[in-house]
Design a protein around this motif. Structure first.
Motif, PDB file in Angstrom:
ATOM      1  N   UNK A  47      64.798  23.776  29.695  1.00 55.41           N
ATOM      2  CA  UNK A  47      63.505  24.309  29.255  1.00 55.41           C
ATOM      3  C   UNK A  47      63.661  25.211  28.036  1.00 55.41           C
ATOM      4  N   UNK A  50      63.845  22.853  25.234  1.00 56.50           N
ATOM      5  CA  UNK A  50      62.523  22.292  24.966  1.00 56.50           C
ATOM      6  C   UNK A  50      61.600  23.299  24.291  1.00 56.50           C
ATOM      7  N   UNK A  52      60.132  25.651  26.175  1.00 61.51           N
ATOM      8  CA  UNK A  52      59.191  26.064  27.222  1.00 61.51           C
ATOM      9  C   UNK A  52      59.581  27.428  27.787  1.00 61.51           C
ATOM     10  N   UNK A  76      57.366  24.528  21.499  1.00 62.80           N
ATOM     11  CA  UNK A  76      57.809  23.155  21.793  1.00 62.80           C
ATOM     12  C   UNK A  76      57.229  22.106  20.847  1.00 62.80           C
ATOM     13  N   UNK A  77      55.951  22.321  20.432  1.00 62.43           N
ATOM     14  CA  UNK A  77      55.320  21.285  19.608  1.00 62.43           C
ATOM     15  C   UNK A  77      55.949  21.187  18.218  1.00 62.43           C
ATOM     16  N   UNK A  78      56.737  22.184  17.827  1.00 61.82           N
ATOM     17  CA  UNK A  78      57.357  22.161  16.497  1.00 61.82           C
ATOM     18  C   UNK A  78      58.791  21.662  16.539  1.00 61.82           C
ATOM     19  N   UNK A  81      60.717  16.921  20.025  1.00 60.53           N
ATOM     20  CA  UNK A  81      61.507  16.458  21.152  1.00 60.53           C
ATOM     21  C   UNK A  81      60.629  15.590  22.043  1.00 60.53           C
ATOM     22  N   UNK A  83      60.149  14.610  26.220  1.00 66.45           N
ATOM     23  CA  UNK A  83      60.620  15.125  27.508  1.00 66.45           C
ATOM     24  C   UNK A  83      59.959  14.387  28.664  1.00 66.45           C
ATOM     25  N   UNK A  85      59.303  14.831  32.698  1.00 67.38           N
ATOM     26  CA  UNK A  85      59.339  15.864  33.733  1.00 67.38           C
ATOM     27  C   UNK A  85      59.634  15.255  35.093  1.00 67.38           C
ATOM     28  N   UNK A  87      58.044  15.672  37.737  1.00 67.65           N
ATOM     29  CA  UNK A  87      56.809  15.170  38.338  1.00 67.65           C
ATOM     30  C   UNK A  87      56.155  14.102  37.462  1.00 67.65           C
ATOM     31  N   UNK A  89      54.355  14.166  35.081  1.00 64.98           N
ATOM     32  CA  UNK A  89      53.295  14.793  34.288  1.00 64.98           C
ATOM     33  C   UNK A  89      52.550  13.790  33.421  1.00 64.98           C
ATOM     34  N   UNK A  90      52.244  12.644  33.992  1.00 58.01           N
ATOM     35  CA  UNK A  90      51.403  11.669  33.307  1.00 58.01           C
ATOM     36  C   UNK A  90      49.960  12.119  33.512  1.00 58.01           C
ATOM     37  N   UNK A 103      50.808  11.447  21.695  1.00 59.56           N
ATOM     38  CA  UNK A 103      51.648  12.075  20.663  1.00 59.56           C
ATOM     39  C   UNK A 103      51.486  11.420  19.292  1.00 59.56           C
ATOM     40  N   UNK A 150      56.071   7.619  26.781  1.00 54.59           N
ATOM     41  CA  UNK A 150      55.378   8.671  26.048  1.00 54.59           C
ATOM     42  C   UNK A 150      56.376   9.585  25.343  1.00 54.59           C
ATOM     43  N   UNK A 154      57.427   8.331  19.743  1.00 49.74           N
ATOM     44  CA  UNK A 154      57.401   8.893  18.386  1.00 49.74           C
ATOM     45  C   UNK A 154      58.794   9.154  17.839  1.00 49.74           C
TER      46      UNK A 154
ATOM     47  N   UNK B 452      48.985  20.970  37.560  1.00 49.19           N
ATOM     48  CA  UNK B 452      50.419  21.141  37.536  1.00 49.19           C
ATOM     49  C   UNK B 452      50.861  21.559  36.135  1.00 49.19           C
ATOM     50  N   UNK B 454      53.442  21.044  34.445  1.00 51.17           N
ATOM     51  CA  UNK B 454      54.066  20.001  33.634  1.00 51.17           C
ATOM     52  C   UNK B 454      53.070  19.217  32.790  1.00 51.17           C
ATOM     53  N   UNK B 455      51.826  19.090  33.290  1.00 51.75           N
ATOM     54  CA  UNK B 455      50.821  18.335  32.545  1.00 51.75           C
ATOM     55  C   UNK B 455      50.554  18.984  31.193  1.00 51.75           C
ATOM     56  N   UNK B 460      52.549  19.895  25.158  1.00 54.17           N
ATOM     57  CA  UNK B 460      53.173  20.741  24.138  1.00 54.17           C
ATOM     58  C   UNK B 460      54.382  20.026  23.537  1.00 54.17           C
ATOM     59  N   UNK B 461      55.198  19.446  24.427  1.00 60.09           N
ATOM     60  CA  UNK B 461      56.400  18.763  23.964  1.00 60.09           C
ATOM     61  C   UNK B 461      56.036  17.589  23.059  1.00 60.09           C
ATOM     62  N   UNK B 462      54.907  16.936  23.380  1.00 60.10           N
ATOM     63  CA  UNK B 462      54.465  15.799  22.576  1.00 60.10           C
ATOM     64  C   UNK B 462      54.017  16.224  21.185  1.00 60.10           C
ATOM     65  N   UNK B 463      53.833  17.501  20.979  1.00 56.15           N
ATOM     66  CA  UNK B 463      53.480  17.960  19.648  1.00 56.15           C
ATOM     67  C   UNK B 463      52.131  18.631  19.531  1.00 56.15           C
ATOM     68  N   UNK B 464      51.470  18.907  20.657  1.00 61.54           N
ATOM     69  CA  UNK B 464      50.179  19.575  20.589  1.00 61.54           C
ATOM     70  C   UNK B 464      50.363  21.084  20.716  1.00 61.54           C
TER      71      UNK B 464
END
Lengths: 352, 555
Positions: A47, A50, A52, A76-78, A81, A83, A85, A87, A89-90, A103, A150, A154, B452, B454-455, B460-464
């Motif tokens: 984390x 990442x 986080x 993280x958005x910069x 990467x 990731x 998870x 879970x 996290x979809x 993304x 996902x 990118x 959750x 992670x959602x 954030x990880x995706x770039x938002x």
């Protein structure tokens, strides 16, 4: 192209030190696994990479440029990467397509390019045709592929995987493991993988970092770790169930042997770690490496258990209980006496 | 580096806004209690406001407030618990219906409930006293609403629905295996109830108990309507009486307010403690799984009779009475020939009705939107960040919950009477923004903690960035919660009497005040017609929004 360096990483949660001066490097295209029991700091390390979590000390570099230190922590958005998870996290309110396109939309790609890329990655993770489904209509394994797609769509610099297989059933886990490795090799993306499962780590990784209580216990290639555990913790964790304490009394440098005085008597072991005379050590032996029959130690069978492909025996050898794995054809009653061999090549000397 | 720092201070505007709406009323009530001459012509420091406590009328008001609150809680909570236990754990008849009806009972504003019960139980015009009792041979028997018991009774009818909803949802959230394990170990029904079920919902029960006490202390409409004619003062009505005297005595009103405020603050602080414990016990079981029901056997008829009598008396009777009075000419009507729909047309000619409705609904919608959005941000800060000032934000946003409406309006009066906002609808908007915020926060927090982490992190990880994530993920996952919060605030605004009573002016009339005005002028039929219209509007609004967003609200 992308090399990740973690240097002296420290992360505290209030008074608890979750990550304690952890350093390692991941070469371009390599898959490195952070392996350890729960609470060892592996997920926290991930984390921090990442973005986080913000590290308290130490630095993290992607390709020589700093992404995190005591002073700076790139959000993280910069970091560019991907990731996955534990879970998955979809996002439940988006279709498979929207999840994977998310993304790309953020990167302001054209509609046609998004479509193209999503279909390519769906093909790779073998989900073609399910674009319009919602996550609730997918199985656990499929959701996991969506999460992977996902994270990869990118072409991120680094792929981070946080126990991605732990929520799948045993059979699916095995096939996904192979698939994951295939995809990673195909895309040659620098990957950091977190797991508590030693088999997963050994089959997937180019390099393994074993952590316990926030500290690195050993870094090495899977074969190295499997064959030359550095200390008692590592040996125990990767399946050396028999750990016998002792002391090196003499050394045969020519043959690379160490003679260890133990409660079982003097054991001849391979001195893989080149430890010197007088060192207190642990002799580690895997259950499958205890050989029944022949000349050796007299043992009494305490109890046994059928585990499917083998039989596990618990043996008493002069007050020490050993665990041995034998072929199912060898059926011995409890209380009977047998002879077992502890061969030098199977007796690993490790540090306390 | 810069970004890092900026993010830490991004909470400040939110903190300023929340502080700006929740602190002034409290500050001005304290300040006002020490200033002679009132807010318009302050004459300097005084202790005289506190001499009010030596007045025997004020003393009896304090006594009545406590008695009413405690007794109505003692009546309503056991009833609510029994109802909740019967509908969640036994095969009592029609329990699905109870869950649909109880939230509807929440929509009945207190002042309308008071009117209806007066029409039912007034010694001179009450339908039950003048018609029903003689009809069933109870000539000469009179149940008099105008007394302490009348206030207690009406308040308890309003307490049962929300106490039921809280307790039933707590009972439903217990992992059924807890009770199953107790039964398998040999526990009998009552033993399991006492040793496992009740201890598990104790936090919910205590929080429900305290909520009932707080709402009892701050009740204004029912004591005003029933206690007024009966000459039974409570603290809130006494604050109001002193504020509208000619000339008004805003100083002693503020002094009495401080007592109510202190009691409510202590209670709300206690309740928030238990609320946080409730999360500790929260064990959401697998979806769709229902614990096996207890077969009541011969008790089933008694239990069903009990459940449906409560529903009939607490919910159906007031609503039916309201409709009957609005649909018949004259009161008390005599024959079926008096049936008419005329009033639903003629009521609109009542002076200022249209303006009042406009004012009420515009205020409700503005407040609903703004308070819901602010609540979303506040809850996000509280649950999702580790910003240093988040607990301050948390406490400030919940503060108005501890300020009884009449105290809140007196505080706003002291704070704003000299500003140009005074006398406009905007002062009401401001007051309702304060009133609505804690309810918005409460309605939102449950949904937010269920998302959750992670959602968001994966976004954030995706770039938002965090804001994009907030809009595209958090808000999109919470439509039900957002609508529930919006509706709740709208309903709170419409049913509020205390705030507009002190803050209204010519041009900024509110429908609740207008209803009271109609009632006091003797337009009984019109009052009931307008009440029915209001309730129908609220119900339609709820159903539409529920349909549109396909989510269960108020449940």
């Amino acid at each position: 192209m992308v090399k990740v360096i973690v240097e002296n990483l420290v992360k505290k949660f209030k008074e608890v030190i979750a990550v304690d001066h952890v350093s390692f490097e991941v070469d371009d295209g390599e898959l490195l696994t952070l392996l350890g029991p729960s609470g060892c700091g592996k997920t926290t390390t991930l984390r921090c990479i990442a973005g986080l979590e913000e590290p308290d000390k130490g630095s993290i570099y992607f390709d020589g440029s700093i992404v995190a230190s005591e002073k700076v922590s790139l959000p993280p958005e910069k970091r560019d990467i991907g990731m996955v998870f534990q879970s998955y996290a979809v996002w439940p309110h988006m279709t498979v397509f929207d999840n994977i396109a998310y993304p790309l939309k953020l990167r302001k790609m054209s509609k046609s390019e998004i479509k193209e890329r999503v279909s390519v990655i769906l093909d790779i993770v073998r989900l073609s045709g399910l674009e319009g489904r919602y996550p609730s209509q997918l199985s656990g394994g499929q959701q996991q592929r969506v999460a992977l797609a996902r994270a990869l769509v990118y072409n991120p610099k680094v792929l981070l995987l946080d126990e991605p297989l732990s929520n799948l059933d045993a059979k699916l886990r095995e096939s996904m493991r192979l698939e994951l490795k295939e995809i990673q090799k195909k895309l040659r993306v620098t990957t950091i993988y977190v797991t508590h499962d030693q088999i997963e780590a050994i089959t997937l990784s180019d390099k393994i970092v074993i952590l316990d209580k926030g500290k690195i216990q050993q870094i090495g290639r899977p074969k190295e770790i499997y064959e030359k555990p550095a200390n008692r913790f590592v040996a125990d964790f990767i399946g050396f169930s028999n750990l016998i304490e002792g002391k090196i009394v003499s050394i045969d440098e020519k043959n690379g042997l160490a003679f260890v005085e133990t409660p079982l008597g003097k054991l001849i072991c391979y001195n893989t770690l080149n430890l010197s005379e007088g060192t207190s050590v642990v002799v580690a032996i895997r259950p499958e490496n205890i050989i029944f029959g022949g000349e050796g130690y007299k043992a009494k069978i305490v109890t046994s258990a059928f585990i499917g492909d083998a039989l596990m025996y618990w043996l008493k050898v002069s007050d020490i209980t050993l665990c041995a794995k034998a072929h199912t054809s060898l059926d011995l009653p409890s209380g009977s006496e047998v002879y077992i061999q502890l061969r030098p090549e199977y007796c690993k000397v490790v540090k306390l | 580096m810069m970004l890092h720092k900026l993010r830490k201070y991004s909470i400040l505007p939110l903190l300023l806004y929340v502080g700006f709406i929740s602190l002034p009323p409290i500050f001005y009530v304290i300040y006002g209690s020490f200033v002679a001459g009132g807010p318009l012509k302050p004459l300097g420091f005084t202790f005289e406001g506190y001499l009010a406590f030596t007045d025997s009328y004020v003393q009896s008001a304090i006594f009545n407030s406590f008695i009413i609150t405690i007794v109505k809680t003692c009546i309503a909570l056991p009833i609510a618990f029994l109802l909740a236990w019967l509908t969640t754990r036994t095969d009592v008849a029609g329990k699905g219906m109870v869950d649909t009806i109880m939230p509807a009972a929440l929509l009945l504003p207190g002042f309308i409930a008071a009117l209806v019960w007066i029409l039912l139980l007034s010694p001179s015009i009450g339908l039950i006293n003048t018609r029903v009792f003689p009809m069933i041979g109870l000539e000469g028997v009179t149940l008099n609403i105008y007394g302490l018991w009348g206030i207690i009774w009406v308040q308890s009818t309003l307490t049962v629905p929300y106490a039921y909803l809280i307790l039933a949802s707590a009972l439903r959230n217990i992992d059924p295996s807890n009770e199953e394990a107790a039964r398998i170990s040999g526990g009998r029904t009552f033993h399991v109830l006492r040793t496992v079920t009740f201890p598990l919902i104790r936090p919910a029960f205590l929080s429900c108990l305290i909520l009932s006490l707080v709402l009892g202390m701050e009740a204004f409409d029912i004591p005003l309507l029933i206690g007024g004619p009966a000459r039974i003062p409570v603290m809130t009505t006494e604050i109001y009486r002193r504020s509208i005297l000619l000339p008004p005595d805003h100083t002693s009103a503020a002094s009495i307010s401080l007592l109510v405020l202190t009691v409510a603050l202590v209670l709300v602080t206690l309740q928030r403690r238990y609320m946080s414990q409730e999360y500790r016990f929260a064990t959401i079981s697998a979806r769709g799984y229902r614990p096996p029901l207890l077969k009541l056997g011969k008790w089933k008829y008694i239990a069903s009779f009990f459940v449906w009598s409560i529903i009939a008396i607490y919910v159906f009777l007031p609503l039916a009475m309201l409709l009957i009075v609005s649909l018949f000419r004259g009161y008390p009507f005599s024959t079926l020939a008096d049936f008419t729909l005329d009033r639903f047309v003629s009521v609109w000619e009542y002076p200022m009705l249209k303006r009042s409705l406009m004012n009420t609904f515009i205020t409700a919608v503005i407040v609903g939107i703004v308070a819901t959005i602010v609540a979303l941000f506040v809850v996000y800060c509280i649950t999702r960040t580790n910003l240093k000032m988040k607990s301050l934000l948390d406490n400030l946003s919940m503060l108005p919950l501890a300020v009884p409406s009449i105290v809140l309006s007196l505080g706003f009066l002291w704070a704003y009477v000299t500003t140009p906002l005074w006398g406009t609808v905007w002062i009401l908007v401001l007051a309702f923004l304060a009133k609505g915020l804690p309810w918005g926060v409460r309605a939102t927090i449950g949904g937010m903690v269920q998302i959750e982490k992670g959602l968001e992190e994966s976004s954030r990880v995706c770039g938002a960035g965090w804001f994009q994530t907030f809009i595209k993920i958090v808000c999109r996952l919470l439509p039900g919660t957002i609508i529930a919060s919006f509706l709740l605030i709208i309903i709170i605004t419409i049913r509020e009497l205390a705030l507009p009573s002190l803050l209204k002016a010519y041009g900024s009339e509110f429908v609740s005040v207008l209803l009271l005005d109609m009632w006091n002028n003797g337009y009984i039929g019109e009052t009931c017609t307008l009440s029915s219209i209001l309730i129908i509007i609220i119900i339609l609004l709820t159903i539409t929004l529920r349909k549109v967003f396909k989510t269960s609200i108020l449940g």
